[in-house]
Motif scaffolding. Structure first.
Motif, PDB file in Angstrom:
ATOM      1  N   ALA A 261       1.012  -1.193   0.045  1.00  0.00           N
ATOM      2  CA  ALA A 261      -0.121  -0.137   0.125  1.00  0.00           C
ATOM      3  C   ALA A 261       0.959   1.481   0.176  1.00  0.00           C
ATOM      4  CB  ALA A 261      -0.874   0.057   1.333  1.00  0.00           C
ATOM      5  N   ILE A 262       1.879   0.914   0.741  1.00  0.00           N
ATOM      6  CA  ILE A 262       3.065   2.362   0.728  1.00  0.00           C
ATOM      7  C   ILE A 262       3.560   2.448  -0.501  1.00  0.00           C
ATOM      8  CG2 ILE A 262       5.096   3.123   1.730  1.00  0.00           C
ATOM      9  CD1 ILE A 262       4.183   1.766   4.365  1.00  0.00           C
TER      10      ILE A 262
ATOM     11  N   GLY B 134       1.063   4.334  -2.792  1.00  0.00           N
ATOM     12  CA  GLY B 134       0.748   5.492  -2.627  1.00  0.00           C
ATOM     13  C   GLY B 134       1.860   6.554  -3.153  1.00  0.00           C
TER      14      GLY B 134
ATOM     15  N   ARG C 291       1.924   7.069  -6.869  1.00  0.00           N
ATOM     16  CA  ARG C 291       0.988   8.140  -7.200  1.00  0.00           C
ATOM     17  C   ARG C 291       1.483   9.528  -7.070  1.00  0.00           C
ATOM     18  NH1 ARG C 291      -2.719   4.641  -4.732  1.00  0.00           N
ATOM     19  NH2 ARG C 291      -2.610   5.722  -2.677  1.00  0.00           N
ATOM     20  N   GLY C 292       2.286   9.710  -5.703  1.00  0.00           N
ATOM     21  CA  GLY C 292       2.734  10.933  -5.420  1.00  0.00           C
ATOM     22  C   GLY C 292       3.947  11.302  -6.372  1.00  0.00           C
TER      23      GLY C 292
ATOM     24  N   GLY D 253       1.502   9.458   0.559  1.00  0.00           N
ATOM     25  CA  GLY D 253       1.287   8.203   0.166  1.00  0.00           C
ATOM     26  C   GLY D 253       1.329   7.066   1.353  1.00  0.00           C
ATOM     27  N   THR D 254       1.807   7.489   2.312  1.00  0.00           N
ATOM     28  CA  THR D 254       1.384   6.635   3.408  1.00  0.00           C
ATOM     29  C   THR D 254       0.600   6.893   4.377  1.00  0.00           C
ATOM     30  OG1 THR D 254       3.076   7.659   4.990  1.00  0.00           O
ATOM     31  CG2 THR D 254       4.135   5.946   3.506  1.00  0.00           C
ATOM     32  N   THR D 255      -0.303   8.087   4.387  1.00  0.00           N
ATOM     33  CA  THR D 255      -1.213   8.262   5.168  1.00  0.00           C
ATOM     34  C   THR D 255      -2.369   7.347   5.333  1.00  0.00           C
ATOM     35  OG1 THR D 255      -1.180  10.811   4.755  1.00  0.00           O
ATOM     36  CG2 THR D 255      -3.130  10.002   5.636  1.00  0.00           C
TER      37      THR D 255
END
Length: 210
Positions: free
Chosen positions: A82-83, A86, A89-90, A131-133
């Motif tokens: 998941a990280i 993200g 994307r960022g 991205g890690t939120t």
């Protein structure tokens, strides 16, 4: 462009290697395996900084730490994926940029090159943190906010630094040429602390831009 002499940070000397050896955790790095000019500059500096209180950084492990992701035992494969998603994307919203590396400086536990502009590294950190939120663990600790730098040598002793070290830093800076490097990707790594050096396993190299 010649480097400035830089400020000396007093006489304190600290052993960088006090923490346990082994796997540390997941990090975001910029790595410089394709920058022959940087390796050449670091090699030249190290040849003039042969003090027993310092361990030179191996040229193949030169890096800039952008941020910490988490401890290895606390990041599950699902959360790691998941990280990564993200971050893709960022970082896809950024374009490659150039950094200037130079101006040798002594800090208590190392001899480092300052890296500018810091604003570009700050933007990288913002994109990666966004991205890690929602997937970062509270136990991962706060994000790293150290000024961007590349370590040339690590301190291996505690106590008072010999004045010859600071004199050598000033002398190196008088002749040092700045190195420019292009940043086009960020590496997710699993970092290991070994005896007097770091190494890492590359998990993914994420490019900037679409």
């Amino acid at each position: 462009m010649a480097a400035t002499e830089g400020a000396v940070v007093g006489s304190q000397l600290r052993n960088h290697w006090m923490k346990p050896l082994g796997v540390i955790g997941y990090y975001w790095f910029l790595t410089f395996e394709d920058s022959a000019p940087l390796r050449s500059t670091v090699r030249e500096c190290q040849s003039r900084l042969t003090f027993p209180q310092y361990d030179p950084a191996p040229l193949e492990s030169l890096h800039l730490t952008v941020g910490r992701i988490g401890k290895s035992g606390e990041v599950s494969p699902g959360r790691l994926h998941a990280i990564q998603a993200g971050a893709r994307r960022g970082l896809g919203e950024m374009t490659p940029f150039e950094l200037t590396i130079g101006a040798l400086r002594r800090v208590p536990a190392a001899l480092i090159f300052d890296v500018t502009p810091a604003g570009d590294i700050d933007e990288l950190r913002v994109k990666l943190e966004a991205g890690t939120t929602g997937v970062a663990s509270e136990s991962d600790g706060p994000p790293l906010r150290h000024p961007p730098h590349v370590t040339v040598a690590y301190g291996n002793s505690d106590g008072i630094a010999p004045p010859e070290v600071d004199e050598a830093v000033v002398a190196v800076n008088r002749r040092l040429r700045m190195v420019r490097v292009e940043v086009s990707a960020v590496s997710m790594v699993l970092l290991h602390r070994r005896r007097a050096m770091y190494s890492w396993d590359l998990i993914e190299r994420i490019p900037l831009g679409r």
